[in-house]
Design an enzyme around this catalytic site. Structure first.
Site, PDB file in Angstrom:
ATOM      1  N   ALA A 250      -4.347  -1.624   3.634  1.00  0.00           N
ATOM      2  CA  ALA A 250      -5.188  -2.808   3.487  1.00  0.00           C
ATOM      3  C   ALA A 250      -4.668  -3.727   2.393  1.00  0.00           C
ATOM      4  O   ALA A 250      -4.656  -4.960   2.543  1.00  0.00           O
ATOM      5  CB  ALA A 250      -6.629  -2.398   3.190  1.00  0.00           C
ATOM      6  N   ASP A 251      -4.218  -3.133   1.281  1.00  0.00           N
ATOM      7  CA  ASP A 251      -3.692  -3.944   0.171  1.00  0.00           C
ATOM      8  C   ASP A 251      -2.489  -4.764   0.617  1.00  0.00           C
ATOM      9  O   ASP A 251      -2.359  -5.943   0.268  1.00  0.00           O
ATOM     10  CB  ASP A 251      -3.278  -3.037  -0.986  1.00  0.00           C
ATOM     11  CG  ASP A 251      -4.452  -2.320  -1.602  1.00  0.00           C
ATOM     12  OD1 ASP A 251      -5.094  -2.907  -2.484  1.00  0.00           O
ATOM     13  OD2 ASP A 251      -4.717  -1.178  -1.214  1.00  0.00           O
ATOM     14  N   SER A 252      -1.592  -4.131   1.363  1.00  0.00           N
ATOM     15  CA  SER A 252      -0.376  -4.820   1.775  1.00  0.00           C
ATOM     16  C   SER A 252      -0.682  -5.962   2.730  1.00  0.00           C
ATOM     17  O   SER A 252      -0.141  -7.068   2.596  1.00  0.00           O
ATOM     18  CB  SER A 252       0.593  -3.839   2.437  1.00  0.00           C
ATOM     19  OG  SER A 252       0.990  -2.842   1.516  1.00  0.00           O
TER      20      SER A 252
END
Length: 412
Positions: free
Chosen positions: A182-184
């Site tokens: 999700a962060d990427s």
């Protein structure tokens, strides 16, 4: 100088030809999402100055895995950025950060919503003085809405978005990925939003605020599940390696114990797969002649593919599939990726001059025919560029920088 020792590095002249050459970015980001956005911008020519705590730096410096004391994830996302150590909890530190922002085109931040405003560094305050400023904000649930004040990391985004519910097998628990998924995606989306805001600025002369919630780009990818429920009332479930939309599709074990994937996701590929398997009669079998029929008889369809793949070593099966133009690939581990000639030519780049030794990592996520891309040379120690940026670039008084460093407000 605090933190991991820096190593001598050459100036990266390659980014001077990038589409974002001349754009100055101040990154007030830690961990994964905001630093990913900073790396995306740096990959295409922007000068990224990363503000870190002068004592501890970005917490990602402490993450595992690490090699020779240098965190792998931090290195991948932050090579090529300049590090300035500033204690943002200090009023004097915030004044220094404000001076840096005054010289910038873009600010990227990932504090919990309200923190920058409490420091007098919200978009309203900054844009009043710098109307061309683009401010990109990454947070767990966004700057607005009932959950905006909640903290959020990638794991929370992966569960809240619906991803973890759909990931895994029907008889296993919902499963989060073992990496910053999700962060990427949020970081890449933030870079996209920043680029759009810079384009708009060229048209209007006015900067913008870009608001990215960690969960939203992931929820967009999972949008079929939401649309399916709201239109039909059906809650999509976990399917393992199957797609739930087309058959046959999956990951299969070959005779030598190695794995490969096959995606016969449209009719022409499915028919070519039947030819590749030596089963052309399946084209006229009512159970398998159309995707609708194959989905209704998916278990039988999958067993035919399983049995065929098991009858060949992986390389031989892939050669047959390639000859028939069936969409298929090996299931690669990291060693496979780094030894693959295609990836070595097109995708992997060297991270040079670090304690990691000669190392490869994925380069920019896209290619432009008039830009060769940056080099990745060294990973800055905490605050390694504080004096260079503040004294040489901003023209701050060297004695004042020394005083603030002695007081712990800055690195020196």
């Amino acid at each position: 100088m605090a933190g991991q020792a820096g190593q001598e590095r050459r100036t990266d002249a390659s980014v001077a030809s990038g589409p974002l050459a001349g754009i100055k970015v101040v990154e007030l980001g830690s961990m994964y999402a905001a630093p990913t956005a900073g790396r995306m911008l740096r990959d295409f020519g922007a000068d990224v100055v990363k503000i870190e705590d002068p004592a501890s730096g970005d917490f990602a410096r402490q993450w595992q895995p690490a090699h020779n004391g240098l965190a792998i994830g931090y290195s991948r996302l932050n090579s090529g950025k300049r590090s300035v150590g500033i204690d943002m909890r200090s009023p004097e530190g915030r004044e220094v950060a404000k001076a840096l922002i005054a010289d910038a085109d873009v600010v990227i931040e990932n504090f919990r919503p309200g923190r920058m405003e409490a420091w007098g560094l919200g978009f309203k305050e900054l844009s009043a003085e710098h109307p061309r400023l683009v401010m990109t904000r990454v947070s767990g649930f966004g700057q607005t809405g009932p959950y905006s004040a909640r903290p959020g990391f990638g794991t929370v985004a992966e569960t809240a978005s619906g991803y973890a519910f759909l990931n895994g097998w029907p008889d296993t628990p919902p499963t989060a990925p073992p990496f910053g998924f999700a962060d990427s995606i949020a970081g890449i989306s933030a870079a996209f939003g920043t680029s759009m805001a810079l384009f708009k600025r060229e048209m209007t002369g006015q900067g913008s605020q870009v608001d990215v919630a960690l969960y939203e780009p992931l929820m967009f990818i999972l949008g079929d599940a939401v649309l399916n429920y709201t239109s039909s009332g059906t809650i999509m479930q976990r399917h393992g390696n199957a797609s739930g939309a087309a058959s046959p599709r999956g990951i299969y074990e070959a005779a030598d114990g190695r794995w490969l994937s096959i995606a016969a996701s449209n009719q022409s590929i499915a028919l070519r797969l039947f030819e590749a398997m030596g089963r052309p009669e399946l084209k006229d079998d009512g159970r398998f002649a159309t995707n609708t029929a194959r989905m209704a008889n998916n278990e039988a369809m999958q067993q035919i593919v399983i049995d065929w793949v098991r009858s060949y070593p992986r390389d031989e099966a892939l050669a047959i599939l390639d000859e028939h133009e069936v969409v298929a690939a090996a299931v690669n581990d990291a060693k496979d990726v780094t030894q693959d000639p295609h990836f070595r030519e097109r995708t992997l780049v060297e991270l040079a001059n670090t304690v990691l030794g000669p190392a490869l990592m994925p380069g920019p996520i896209l290619h432009m025919d008039d830009y060769t891309g940056p080099t990745y040379d060294g990973v800055a120690a905490i605050g390694e560029h504080t004096r260079e940026v503040l004294v040489d670039q901003l023209g701050m008084d060297a004695d004042e920088v020394g005083r603030l460093a002695a007081a712990g407000v800055l690195s020196n």
